[in-house]
Scaffold this motif. Sequence first.
Motif, short mmCIF file in Angstrom:
data_model
loop_
_atom_site.label_atom_id
_atom_site.label_comp_id
_atom_site.label_asym_id
_atom_site.label_seq_id
_atom_site.Cartn_x
_atom_site.Cartn_y
_atom_site.Cartn_z
N ALA A 165 34.55 5.83 74.41
CA ALA A 165 33.23 6.45 74.27
C ALA A 165 33.27 7.97 74.40
CB ALA A 165 32.27 5.87 75.31
N ILE A 166 34.15 8.49 75.23
CA ILE A 166 34.13 9.93 75.54
C ILE A 166 35.06 10.75 74.65
CG2 ILE A 166 34.67 11.62 77.34
CD1 ILE A 166 33.69 9.56 79.38
N VAL A 167 36.26 10.29 74.42
CA VAL A 167 37.27 11.08 73.71
C VAL A 167 36.85 11.46 72.29
CG1 VAL A 167 39.64 11.05 72.82
CG2 VAL A 167 39.18 10.35 75.17
N PRO A 168 36.31 10.55 71.47
CA PRO A 168 35.89 10.97 70.12
C PRO A 168 34.83 12.07 70.13
CG PRO A 168 36.03 8.60 70.21
CD PRO A 168 36.19 9.10 71.62
N ALA A 169 33.90 12.03 71.09
CA ALA A 169 32.89 13.08 71.19
C ALA A 169 33.52 14.42 71.52
CB ALA A 169 31.83 12.71 72.23
N GLN A 170 34.51 14.42 72.42
CA GLN A 170 35.20 15.66 72.77
C GLN A 170 35.98 16.22 71.59
OE1 GLN A 170 34.96 17.30 75.69
NE2 GLN A 170 33.58 15.76 76.52
N ILE A 171 36.65 15.36 70.86
CA ILE A 171 37.40 15.80 69.67
C ILE A 171 36.44 16.33 68.61
CG2 ILE A 171 38.85 15.00 67.76
CD1 ILE A 171 40.16 13.08 69.79
N PHE A 196 27.59 2.24 75.80
CA PHE A 196 28.68 1.85 76.70
C PHE A 196 28.69 0.33 76.87
CE2 PHE A 196 30.46 1.69 81.16
CZ PHE A 196 31.75 1.98 80.77
N PHE A 197 27.74 -0.21 77.59
CA PHE A 197 27.56 -1.66 77.73
C PHE A 197 26.07 -1.96 77.69
CE2 PHE A 197 31.68 -1.66 80.16
CZ PHE A 197 32.33 -2.57 79.35
N GLY A 198 25.66 -2.89 76.88
CA GLY A 198 24.26 -3.32 76.86
C GLY A 198 23.30 -2.16 76.69
N ASN A 199 22.47 -1.92 77.69
CA ASN A 199 21.49 -0.84 77.65
C ASN A 199 22.01 0.46 78.24
OD1 ASN A 199 19.65 -2.54 76.51
ND2 ASN A 199 18.54 -2.96 78.42
N VAL A 200 23.26 0.52 78.59
CA VAL A 200 23.84 1.72 79.22
C VAL A 200 24.49 2.58 78.14
CG1 VAL A 200 25.49 2.56 80.91
CG2 VAL A 200 24.26 0.43 81.34
N ASP A 201 24.04 3.82 78.05
CA ASP A 201 24.58 4.78 77.09
C ASP A 201 25.30 5.90 77.83
OD1 ASP A 201 23.51 3.43 74.94
OD2 ASP A 201 21.70 4.65 74.86
N ILE A 202 26.29 6.47 77.15
CA ILE A 202 26.96 7.66 77.66
C ILE A 202 26.48 8.83 76.81
CG2 ILE A 202 29.16 8.84 77.92
CD1 ILE A 202 30.43 6.17 78.47
N VAL A 203 25.92 9.84 77.45
CA VAL A 203 25.43 11.02 76.76
C VAL A 203 26.37 12.18 77.07
CG1 VAL A 203 23.50 12.60 76.47
CG2 VAL A 203 23.05 10.19 76.94
N SER A 204 26.99 12.72 76.02
CA SER A 204 27.87 13.88 76.17
C SER A 204 27.10 15.09 75.67
CB SER A 204 29.14 13.69 75.36
OG SER A 204 29.84 12.55 75.79
N ARG A 205 26.94 16.09 76.54
CA ARG A 205 26.23 17.31 76.17
C ARG A 205 27.25 18.42 75.99
NH1 ARG A 205 22.41 15.24 80.07
NH2 ARG A 205 20.55 14.62 78.93
N PHE A 206 27.06 19.18 74.91
CA PHE A 206 27.96 20.27 74.60
C PHE A 206 27.15 21.54 74.47
CE2 PHE A 206 29.81 16.39 72.88
CZ PHE A 206 31.02 16.39 73.53
N GLU A 207 27.63 22.61 75.10
CA GLU A 207 26.91 23.87 75.09
C GLU A 207 27.89 25.01 75.21
OE1 GLU A 207 23.20 25.93 77.52
OE2 GLU A 207 23.82 23.88 77.99
N GLY A 208 27.62 26.11 74.52
CA GLY A 208 28.47 27.28 74.63
C GLY A 208 28.08 28.36 73.63
N ASP A 209 28.40 29.59 73.94
CA ASP A 209 28.13 30.72 73.06
C ASP A 209 29.32 30.95 72.14
OD1 ASP A 209 25.59 31.37 74.04
OD2 ASP A 209 26.47 32.47 75.72
#
Length: 135
Positions: free
Chosen positions: A34-40, A110-123
Amino acid sequence: MQQLTSLSSQRGASATSIALLLIVIVVAGKLLIAIVPAQIGDYQLTKTLSAQLEEANNSNESAKNFVERVNRQLSINADYDTSAEEVFTFTNKKAGQLAIHKKYEKTKNFFGNVDIVSRFEGDIKQGDAKSSAKK
């Protein structure tokens, strides 16, 4: 002959510990998926924005032309669900001195009703385009 009946003499893993280990491995694997593809994806998007910002500033393009350029590049990269207007805002709109603030989020189930939210921010500024992108 002495019989060993205490728990301290047990050797090996019990069925419960094996089951718990499998659960931990599955949850950790699911988190990575869930996390690695968002980071890439964020790394690639930041590189694209930096390169496009450098080109736009070198050719003194307006902010509107820069947005069109980014949307065109996102389309070429087959990133159809992302548009420039949703990903960044301008911190400097002067032609040749364009600077942007990237801020967006990706949601992954992630599972069922649980989502992982990845926030990205930067100048991202002109100087950042030459060096590596920053998160």
